[in-house]
Enzyme design. Structure first.
Site, mmCIF file in Angstrom:
data_model
loop_
_atom_site.group_PDB
_atom_site.id
_atom_site.type_symbol
_atom_site.label_atom_id
_atom_site.label_comp_id
_atom_site.label_asym_id
_atom_site.label_seq_id
_atom_site.Cartn_x
_atom_site.Cartn_y
_atom_site.Cartn_z
ATOM 1 N N GLY A 16 50.866 41.691 43.504
ATOM 2 C CA GLY A 16 52.136 42.170 42.980
ATOM 3 C C GLY A 16 52.028 43.427 42.137
ATOM 4 O O GLY A 16 52.875 43.674 41.269
ATOM 5 N N SER A 17 51.017 44.258 42.405
ATOM 6 C CA SER A 17 50.901 45.475 41.587
ATOM 7 C C SER A 17 52.043 46.448 41.879
ATOM 8 O O SER A 17 52.487 47.174 40.985
ATOM 9 C CB SER A 17 49.527 46.148 41.765
ATOM 10 N N ASN A 18 52.546 46.460 43.106
ATOM 11 C CA ASN A 18 53.715 47.304 43.390
ATOM 12 C C ASN A 18 54.960 46.780 42.676
ATOM 13 O O ASN A 18 55.801 47.569 42.231
ATOM 14 C CB ASN A 18 53.962 47.383 44.899
ATOM 15 N N ASN A 111 60.232 48.674 52.602
ATOM 16 C CA ASN A 111 58.851 48.177 52.611
ATOM 17 C C ASN A 111 57.919 49.322 52.244
ATOM 18 O O ASN A 111 58.204 50.479 52.546
ATOM 19 C CB ASN A 111 58.485 47.658 54.006
ATOM 20 N N HIS A 113 54.089 50.586 53.007
ATOM 21 C CA HIS A 113 52.979 50.348 53.932
ATOM 22 C C HIS A 113 51.811 51.243 53.529
ATOM 23 O O HIS A 113 52.011 52.427 53.231
ATOM 24 C CB HIS A 113 53.425 50.647 55.367
ATOM 25 N N ASP A 154 57.197 47.639 60.919
ATOM 26 C CA ASP A 154 56.829 48.989 60.468
ATOM 27 C C ASP A 154 57.488 50.122 61.258
ATOM 28 O O ASP A 154 56.946 51.217 61.351
ATOM 29 C CB ASP A 154 55.292 49.172 60.520
ATOM 30 N N GLU A 183 50.868 54.452 46.187
ATOM 31 C CA GLU A 183 52.045 53.587 46.398
ATOM 32 C C GLU A 183 52.811 53.361 45.095
ATOM 33 O O GLU A 183 54.037 53.309 45.090
ATOM 34 C CB GLU A 183 51.613 52.203 46.931
HETATM 35 C C1 GAR Z 1 49.748 47.121 49.247
HETATM 36 O O1 GAR Z 1 48.747 48.044 49.560
HETATM 37 C C2 GAR Z 1 50.825 47.143 50.321
HETATM 38 O O2 GAR Z 1 51.075 48.422 50.850
HETATM 39 C C3 GAR Z 1 50.209 46.261 51.364
HETATM 40 O O3 GAR Z 1 49.611 45.210 50.649
HETATM 41 C C4 GAR Z 1 49.220 45.682 49.349
HETATM 42 C C5 GAR Z 1 49.842 44.762 48.328
HETATM 43 O O4 GAR Z 1 49.414 45.050 47.042
HETATM 44 N N1 GAR Z 1 51.222 45.800 52.257
HETATM 45 C C6 GAR Z 1 51.023 45.629 53.562
HETATM 46 O O5 GAR Z 1 49.952 45.822 54.103
HETATM 47 C C7 GAR Z 1 52.247 45.154 54.344
HETATM 48 N N2 GAR Z 1 52.181 45.626 55.685
HETATM 49 P P1 GAR Z 1 50.163 44.500 45.755
HETATM 50 O O6 GAR Z 1 50.409 42.999 45.970
HETATM 51 O O7 GAR Z 1 49.170 44.726 44.647
HETATM 52 O O8 GAR Z 1 51.442 45.265 45.585
#
Ligand code: GAR
Length: 199
Positions: A16-18, A111, A113, A154, A183
């Protein structure tokens, strides 16, 4: 509920860093939005821990909780509508959003990606697999993409992209870290742009 504040649901599966980056940016940039719900297919995840810390409601939703896929998608849709959700932000959500939800929230699901779509996207292309494929293909650059979600993996309209270099000696993990940092800026930028009504 103020009329000009968009109520957001963030969908996560892991760290969940995003989600954190979006939450911080909404406050720092004073964006007209509020994250009111965090949905995850996993009952224990970093995203839920952060949500609880910040007083954001959490909701564990998994197909396994329901007798049929239709019941699952109806429950997801009901949960979003009941909370007046205006925009859904997928942030490391490793499941396909059910078609009925995509249809009800057309152009209102985003989303992020971890690559430069349309390259390195599609079913099975997620997380570290993406970075492994980018390095295996000998690419000199990668990056992040924020796009609208439609019924195909995507494939929705791209809102923003930013590149990062692939450096000699990069491992999938080192590249993942560089892309993730990208991101964390790109996703809030895309949200800000969308809330401002820009295409
Ligand atoms: C992120 O890099 C995101 O772009 C990717 O998973 C990671 C989640 O990180 N998502 C995908 O690959 C979806 N197709 P987070 O949980 O730390 O945000």
């Amino acid at each position: 509920m103020a009329d000009n504040i968009t109520r957001l649901a963030v969908f996560c599966s892991g760290t969940g860093s995003n989600f954190r980056a979006l939450h911080e940016a909404i406050h720092e940039r004073e964006l007209p939005a509020e994250i009111v719900l965090c949905v995850s297919n996993r009952p224990q995840c970093g995203a839920f821990e952060f949500a609880e810390e910040k007083g954001v409601e959490t909701l564990h939703l998994s197909e396994r909780q329901f007798g049929s896929f239709e019941e699952f998608e109806e429950a997801m849709l009901r949960a979003l509508k009941a909370r007046g959700i205006g925009l859904v932000l997928l942030a490391g959500y490793m499941r396909k959003v059910p078609d009925a939800v995509v249809a009800a929230y057309a152009d209102r699901i985003l989303n992020v990606h971890p690559a430069l779509l349309p390259k390195f996207g599609g079913e099975g292309m997620y997380g570290i697999r993406v970075h492994t494929a980018v390095i295996a293909a000998g690419e000199s650059e990668s990056g992040a993409t924020v796009h609208l979600v439609n019924k195909e993996y995507d494939k929705g309209r791209i809102l923003l992209q930013r590149t990062v270099p692939v450096l000699p000696g990069d491992t999938p993990e080192s590249l993942a870290g560089r892309v993730l940092a990208c991101e964390h800026l790109l996703y809030p930028d895309a949200l800000e742009q969308l809330l401002a009504g820009e295409p």
